[in-house]
Every structure is written in C-alpha cells, then in structure tokens.
Design a protein around this motif. Structure first.
Motif, PDB file in Angstrom:
ATOM      1  N   VAL A 152      -4.184 -26.295 -16.514  1.00 37.08           N
ATOM      2  CA  VAL A 152      -3.321 -25.214 -16.984  1.00 37.08           C
ATOM      3  C   VAL A 152      -2.971 -24.287 -15.837  1.00 37.08           C
ATOM      4  O   VAL A 152      -3.655 -24.237 -14.809  1.00 37.08           O
ATOM      5  N   ASP A 153      -1.894 -23.519 -16.033  1.00 40.12           N
ATOM      6  CA  ASP A 153      -1.426 -22.587 -15.010  1.00 40.12           C
ATOM      7  C   ASP A 153      -2.181 -21.271 -15.114  1.00 40.12           C
ATOM      8  O   ASP A 153      -2.913 -21.017 -16.083  1.00 40.12           O
ATOM      9  N   ARG A 154      -1.923 -20.380 -14.163  1.00 39.66           N
ATOM     10  CA  ARG A 154      -2.680 -19.124 -14.082  1.00 39.66           C
ATOM     11  C   ARG A 154      -2.417 -18.185 -15.246  1.00 39.66           C
ATOM     12  O   ARG A 154      -3.193 -17.273 -15.487  1.00 39.66           O
ATOM     13  N   CYS A 183      -9.623 -27.779 -15.129  1.00 39.04           N
ATOM     14  CA  CYS A 183      -9.175 -27.472 -13.772  1.00 39.04           C
ATOM     15  C   CYS A 183      -7.973 -26.551 -13.916  1.00 39.04           C
ATOM     16  O   CYS A 183      -6.866 -27.008 -14.225  1.00 39.04           O
ATOM     17  N   TRP A 184      -8.207 -25.254 -13.734  1.00 42.24           N
ATOM     18  CA  TRP A 184      -7.187 -24.243 -14.005  1.00 42.24           C
ATOM     19  C   TRP A 184      -6.868 -23.457 -12.742  1.00 42.24           C
ATOM     20  O   TRP A 184      -7.758 -23.157 -11.940  1.00 42.24           O
ATOM     21  N   ARG A 185      -5.625 -23.091 -12.619  1.00 44.84           N
ATOM     22  CA  ARG A 185      -5.273 -22.137 -11.579  1.00 44.84           C
ATOM     23  C   ARG A 185      -5.616 -20.745 -12.079  1.00 44.84           C
ATOM     24  O   ARG A 185      -5.426 -20.440 -13.282  1.00 44.84           O
ATOM     25  N   THR A 186      -6.115 -19.908 -11.218  1.00 48.71           N
ATOM     26  CA  THR A 186      -6.486 -18.555 -11.612  1.00 48.71           C
ATOM     27  C   THR A 186      -5.686 -17.538 -10.804  1.00 48.71           C
ATOM     28  O   THR A 186      -5.146 -17.853  -9.739  1.00 48.71           O
ATOM     29  N   ARG A 187      -5.615 -16.338 -11.310  1.00 51.78           N
ATOM     30  CA  ARG A 187      -4.856 -15.283 -10.631  1.00 51.78           C
ATOM     31  C   ARG A 187      -5.520 -14.916  -9.297  1.00 51.78           C
ATOM     32  O   ARG A 187      -6.736 -14.990  -9.154  1.00 51.78           O
ATOM     33  N   SER A 188      -4.692 -14.451  -8.373  1.00 51.15           N
ATOM     34  CA  SER A 188      -5.201 -14.139  -7.038  1.00 51.15           C
ATOM     35  C   SER A 188      -6.135 -12.935  -7.035  1.00 51.15           C
ATOM     36  O   SER A 188      -6.960 -12.776  -6.133  1.00 51.15           O
ATOM     37  N   ASN A 189      -6.019 -12.063  -8.064  1.00 54.43           N
ATOM     38  CA  ASN A 189      -6.864 -10.861  -8.088  1.00 54.43           C
ATOM     39  C   ASN A 189      -8.156 -11.061  -8.872  1.00 54.43           C
ATOM     40  O   ASN A 189      -8.927 -10.122  -9.054  1.00 54.43           O
ATOM     41  N   THR A 190      -8.394 -12.284  -9.356  1.00 54.00           N
ATOM     42  CA  THR A 190      -9.652 -12.556 -10.059  1.00 54.00           C
ATOM     43  C   THR A 190     -10.814 -12.510  -9.068  1.00 54.00           C
ATOM     44  O   THR A 190     -10.761 -13.129  -8.002  1.00 54.00           O
ATOM     45  N   VAL A 191     -11.851 -11.760  -9.407  1.00 46.34           N
ATOM     46  CA  VAL A 191     -13.016 -11.612  -8.525  1.00 46.34           C
ATOM     47  C   VAL A 191     -13.914 -12.832  -8.684  1.00 46.34           C
ATOM     48  O   VAL A 191     -14.479 -13.060  -9.754  1.00 46.34           O
ATOM     49  N   LEU A 192     -14.025 -13.612  -7.609  1.00 50.84           N
ATOM     50  CA  LEU A 192     -14.837 -14.830  -7.627  1.00 50.84           C
ATOM     51  C   LEU A 192     -15.695 -14.860  -6.352  1.00 50.84           C
ATOM     52  O   LEU A 192     -15.343 -15.489  -5.356  1.00 50.84           O
ATOM     53  N   PRO A 193     -16.823 -14.174  -6.353  1.00 50.66           N
ATOM     54  CA  PRO A 193     -17.679 -14.125  -5.159  1.00 50.66           C
ATOM     55  C   PRO A 193     -18.291 -15.492  -4.858  1.00 50.66           C
ATOM     56  O   PRO A 193     -18.590 -16.274  -5.764  1.00 50.66           O
ATOM     57  N   VAL A 194     -18.464 -15.766  -3.577  1.00 45.04           N
ATOM     58  CA  VAL A 194     -19.070 -17.034  -3.150  1.00 45.04           C
ATOM     59  C   VAL A 194     -20.580 -16.965  -3.403  1.00 45.04           C
ATOM     60  O   VAL A 194     -21.264 -16.079  -2.894  1.00 45.04           O
ATOM     61  N   THR A 195     -21.080 -17.912  -4.182  1.00 42.51           N
ATOM     62  CA  THR A 195     -22.534 -17.988  -4.387  1.00 42.51           C
ATOM     63  C   THR A 195     -23.138 -19.153  -3.605  1.00 42.51           C
ATOM     64  O   THR A 195     -24.251 -19.059  -3.101  1.00 42.51           O
ATOM     65  N   THR A 196     -22.379 -20.277  -3.508  1.00 46.43           N
ATOM     66  CA  THR A 196     -22.842 -21.425  -2.737  1.00 46.43           C
ATOM     67  C   THR A 196     -21.637 -22.102  -2.101  1.00 46.43           C
ATOM     68  O   THR A 196     -20.696 -22.490  -2.803  1.00 46.43           O
ATOM     69  N   SER A 197     -21.645 -22.257  -0.792  1.00 45.28           N
ATOM     70  CA  SER A 197     -20.579 -22.988  -0.106  1.00 45.28           C
ATOM     71  C   SER A 197     -20.875 -24.487  -0.160  1.00 45.28           C
ATOM     72  O   SER A 197     -22.031 -24.908   0.003  1.00 45.28           O
ATOM     73  N   LEU A 198     -19.838 -25.288  -0.390  1.00 42.21           N
ATOM     74  CA  LEU A 198     -19.993 -26.737  -0.523  1.00 42.21           C
ATOM     75  C   LEU A 198     -19.342 -27.454   0.651  1.00 42.21           C
ATOM     76  O   LEU A 198     -18.470 -26.909   1.329  1.00 42.21           O
ATOM     77  N   GLU A 199     -19.780 -28.709   0.891  1.00 45.03           N
ATOM     78  CA  GLU A 199     -19.387 -29.427   2.099  1.00 45.03           C
ATOM     79  C   GLU A 199     -17.899 -29.757   2.177  1.00 45.03           C
ATOM     80  O   GLU A 199     -17.374 -30.002   3.271  1.00 45.03           O
ATOM     81  N   ASP A 200     -17.178 -29.771   1.052  1.00 50.38           N
ATOM     82  CA  ASP A 200     -15.758 -30.120   1.097  1.00 50.38           C
ATOM     83  C   ASP A 200     -14.855 -28.887   1.206  1.00 50.38           C
ATOM     84  O   ASP A 200     -13.637 -28.985   1.066  1.00 50.38           O
TER      85      ASP A 200
END
Length: 401
Positions: A218-220, A239-256
């Motif tokens: 789905v779209d944002r 698998c959704w696109r989210t708005r650019s202002n959504t707060v999504l802090p990094v908890t774990t960085s992944l190899e890809d």
C-alpha cells in the motif's frame, strides 16, 4: 414441429429464460443469480415482463455498453431471441422508464451480494506475475466515480471540494476502495462510501479478505499504527510505504542496509510498540530533485535472508498495478470522463458493483486464457478483450446459452 436445426422450446419456457450475457454467463450462471436474488429477498411475487434475473443480466450488460441507452442495451442483450417463432409477439423491448423501475425494484443488495460471493483471487500457483517468494501480491487503493447531479446523490455521497464558484465540485462522487490481486488485476474486494469518507476508513473493512500467504502493498496514504495493527492481525505479510515524518528510530542495523525499528502507538493508545523492518532508498530520475527525502518502506518481513531489501524495493512498484486496474475499469469499460447513470444512492451502489462484477469476469477470463501459455496477463489487451466479449453477447442472442 421444429425445423431442422431449430431448438425446441420447452413448455412453459419464457423468452426471458434464454437471456444471457455471452461468455460472461459462465461466471454468472442463472442458478447462482436466482440463489442470490432469493437470499436478498428480491424474488418477484408475480409474473413480470422483466423478472429479477433478467434485470441482473441487463444491469451487467448496461456496464458492458456504458455508452448506450437503456433500450439499446436491451436490444443488444436480446437480439434475435424475440424473432423465434414460439415467442413472436410475446415480448418487446421495455421502455427506459420500465427498465429504470425494474432496476429500482432489484435494489443495490443483489449486486453487492453477488460480487462478494464471486470475487476471489484468480491467480493459481503457475500464474505469471502473481507471486513473490510464495506470497500472493495484493494491493489496496481508492478511486472515485462521478455521479448524476441529483439531490439524493448529493445528500448521500457528497461533493468534493473546489477552489471555484460555490467551493464544491460539479458532480457528487462515490469513493471506492478496492483490494486488487496485482498479477491479474482482479478486484477481489471493494467498499463504497461517500467522497467525504477517508480511504483508510473504508480499507479496514477489506482486511477480512486478507490471509496468510498474501503480501499486501500500500501507499503512504494508508500508513498508521492502528491500520498496520489491523492488517497484520490477519496473518498477511505487509510492505507499506510510510510518510517521511514518521518517527522510526534505528534499533538494529541489518547487513543489507535495512534496519529494525519500532512503530509506536499514538498518544492515548494503550497498545505496545510493534517491531518493523525499515527499507530506505532513492530513485534516480531527472524529475527527482536533489535532497528529496528517500522512499521508506516498512515491512513485517524482518529477516533479510527471507526478503532482501533490494527485492522489496523493486517489488513495491507492483502496487501500481492497481492503478492500471482502475484505468481499465474507468477509462475503457465505463468510458473516459463518463458520469454514472444512476440517480439514487441505492442504484449507484448497484451500478458500481455491476461494473466491478463485469470487470472481474473479464479479468478472470483473460487469466484463464493466458495461464496455460505461461503468459503474463498484462500482455493481453483489456480493451480488445472487452470488444470480444461484447460481440459474444450479441452473437449468442439468437441461440440458447
């Protein structure tokens, strides 16, 4: 005694018992139509020139020939049947007024019930373009239909805003949010509402069509904690696109290059944070400006080995297959810029579901034709298929279906 080659008419059979809609009749057989009419409580209490089953077929045919008037649609539907010797003088093309009254008697519930009974994914395991890593690709999005300018339609569906004149659009509009199978363009779920009703509100009622084994794109415009929680509860992957202002802090960085984060509930919501995986990327195109925010996807697929970030970024473009489905439905089947016929809310609902039924049937036939050849349904012209099916209706009109 019938002549050689003539089909003998059964005693008590009416001309209207022979009415069908060509190859689409296989999708909407008379027995199914009669069953749905009975369940909806629309069985006629007396013999009529236009029995309920005929009105269903007429309404579907009306959506095949959106440019034609009521009486001409009836002529195309019946064709040579009325000239068969047994029925000569027995039946005549009803007037536009009689056909309108028959549609009003049928109501909107029959078509809605028929669509909900029939609409389901058409792609099989061998369907090209319908799957990704064992998951069926589906998408949700919305569109609007312009309606006749009547007080009833305006009161029920409302009008869009405008920057001119009375600050309202020229026509009332109905909003339709649909669930589409991306690979086949089949619309497998739909909800109709007023134009003032948000797409996210209508989308919630489509979640019941989701299940484990699907991947929803789905779209944002549909992003949000509550909506995500409701869709994820069905067991489908997201698998959704989210708005650019959504707060999504990094908890774990992944190899890809993707990372795990937490989707937090809004203030006042007692829900817990939901772990999501975030994929950020940019598109190289002359129309894109430097410094533009990257596209951000969030997904329930947390394992990069199961769902590589590059694959998901490329896969997200499949969401636009729903836009192609809307274009086929509204531009080619209904006609570009065309206002619907129905002047009351119940008949608007009936007409929109009839369009959805016809579109679904055409798409199902296309998919059935290409699947043995292992071709992508996108390679088959929808407009050419529509023309073939229109000819089938008139070609079979002089013969029993």
């Amino acid at each position: 005694m019938p002549r050689v080659g003539q089909v003998k008419v059964l005693d008590g059979e009416r001309l209207t018992d022979r009415i069908a809609i060509g190859v689409l009749t296989s999708m909407f057989p008379p027995a199914l139509i009669d069953e749905v009419i009975q369940r909806a409580g629309r069985v006629e209490q007396r013999h009529r020139l236009l029995p309920a089953r005929v009105v269903v077929y007429f309404t579907l045919a009306m959506c095949l020939w959106a440019d034609e008037g009521y009486e001409e649609v009836a002529r195309l539907l019946v064709g040579g049947l009325q000239h068969m010797a047994r029925w000569r003088g027995d039946w005549q093309v009803p007037s536009s007024g009689a056909l309108t009254q028959a549609r009003a008697r049928l109501g909107g519930g029959v078509m809605k019930m028929l669509f909900e009974r029939i609409a389901s994914p058409t792609g099989t395991e061998s369907s090209v373009g319908s799957w990704w890593r064992g998951l069926r690709l589906v998408a949700i999005d919305g569109t609007v239909f312009d309606l006749p300018d009547t007080e009833a339609n305006s009161a029920h569906f409302g009008r869009p805003g405008s920057s001119r004149g009375e600050m309202q659009g020229a026509f009332p509009q109905a909003r339709v949010v649909a669930l589409v199978e991306c690979g086949t363009h089949a619309i497998i779920g739909a909800k109709i509402g007023a134009c003032s009703t948000g797409e996210t509100t209508l989308a919630r009622s489509l979640f019941k069509k989701l299940n484990k084994g699907m991947l929803l794109l789905v779209d944002r415009g549909f992003s949000g904690y509550d909506l995500w929680q409701g869709a994820a509860a069905t067991g489908a992957e997201l698998c959704w696109r989210t708005r650019s202002n959504t707060v999504l802090p990094v908890t774990t960085s992944l190899e890809d290059g993707s990372y795990l984060s937490a989707l937090r509930p809004p203030k006042g919501n007692p829900g817990k944070s939901i772990t999501v995986r975030v994929i950020e990327y940019t598109l190289s195109h002359p129309s894109r400006t430097k410094g533009e925010a990257p596209i951000r996807l969030i997904t329930t697929l947390l394992d990069p080995a199961q769902a590589p970030a590059l694959e998901l970024a490329a896969l997200y473009g499949e969401r636009w297959e729903e836009e192609s489905a809307f274009d086929e439905l509204k531009t080619h089947q209904r006609g570009a810029g065309r206002v619907l016929r129905s002047k009351s809310p119940e008949m608007v609902t009936q007409e929109i579901y009839a369009h959805l039924l016809v579109y679904y049937a055409i798409r199902a036939l296309i998919n059935a034709a290409v699947e043995p050849q292992e071709l992508d349904p996108d390679r088959v012209s929808f407009l050419a298929s529509l023309r073939v099916i229109r000819r089938q209706v008139t070609d079979q009109a002089a013969f029993s279906p």
